[in-house]
Write a protein that holds these residues in place. Structure first.
Motif, PDB file in Angstrom:
ATOM      1  N   TYR A   2       0.670   2.493 -13.688  1.00 22.53           N
ATOM      2  CA  TYR A   2       1.435   1.449 -13.021  1.00 22.53           C
ATOM      3  C   TYR A   2       1.713   1.849 -11.568  1.00 22.53           C
ATOM      4  N   CYS A   3       1.677   0.872 -10.695  1.00 19.40           N
ATOM      5  CA  CYS A   3       1.972   1.102  -9.283  1.00 19.40           C
ATOM      6  C   CYS A   3       3.476   1.248  -9.106  1.00 19.40           C
ATOM      7  N   ARG A   4       3.898   2.254  -8.401  1.00 15.75           N
ATOM      8  CA  ARG A   4       5.323   2.462  -8.159  1.00 15.75           C
ATOM      9  C   ARG A   4       5.869   1.509  -7.106  1.00 15.75           C
ATOM     10  N   ASN A  10      -2.740  -0.860 -13.408  1.00 18.39           N
ATOM     11  CA  ASN A  10      -4.067  -0.588 -12.859  1.00 18.39           C
ATOM     12  C   ASN A  10      -4.819   0.317 -13.806  1.00 18.39           C
ATOM     13  N   CYS A  17      -3.733   0.404  -5.707  1.00 13.65           N
ATOM     14  CA  CYS A  17      -3.261  -0.698  -6.524  1.00 13.65           C
ATOM     15  C   CYS A  17      -4.068  -1.955  -6.200  1.00 13.65           C
ATOM     16  N   ASN A  22      -1.263  -0.198  -2.516  1.00 13.14           N
ATOM     17  CA  ASN A  22      -0.579   1.096  -2.409  1.00 13.14           C
ATOM     18  C   ASN A  22      -1.441   2.187  -3.031  1.00 13.14           C
ATOM     19  N   LEU A  24      -2.312   5.091  -5.289  1.00 18.03           N
ATOM     20  CA  LEU A  24      -1.769   5.493  -6.589  1.00 18.03           C
ATOM     21  C   LEU A  24      -1.838   6.991  -6.811  1.00 18.03           C
ATOM     22  N   ASP A  27       1.224   8.968  -5.659  1.00 18.02           N
ATOM     23  CA  ASP A  27       2.384   8.752  -6.509  1.00 18.02           C
ATOM     24  C   ASP A  27       2.349   9.646  -7.740  1.00 18.02           C
TER      25      ASP A  27
END
Length: 77
Positions: A2-4, A10, A17, A22, A24, A27
Motif C-alpha cells: 500500500y502507498c503511504r 499496488n 504508486c 509516490n 514506494l 517507504d
C-alpha cells in the motif's frame, strides 16, 4: 503493498504508486529502519532494567547514610 501517501494498493514489485506516483521503495526502507530502531530500543531498555534497579537502591542507601550522619551530628551539637 500500500502507498503511504494515498493508500492505493499496488503490486509487491511496484516502485512507484500507480495512483499518485509516490516512490514506494523508500517507504519500505524507512519502515524497516524504524522497525529495527524500535527493536533495538526495546532490547537496550530491557538490558538496562537491572542497572536502573541497582542505581535506585544505591541512591536510597546514600540518602539513608546522609540522614544518619545528620542525626548523629544533630545529637552531638
Amino acid at each position: 503493498m500500500y502507498c503511504r501517501n494515498c493508500g492505493e494498493e499496488n503490486p509487491d514489485n511496484a516502485v512507484f504508486c500507480r495512483n499518485c506516483g509516490n516512490r514506494l521503495i523508500e517507504d519500505v526502507k524507512k519502515a524497516e529502519v524504524i522497525e529495527n530502531t524500535e527493536n533495538n530500543h526495546t532490547k537496550s531498555t530491557a538490558s538496562t532494567d537491572g542497572n536502573d534497579s541497582s542505581d535506585w537502591i544505591g541512591c536510597c542507601l546514600c540518602l539513608i547514610a546522609i540522614f544518619i550522619i545528620f542525626a548523629i551530628f544533630g545529637a552531638i551539637l
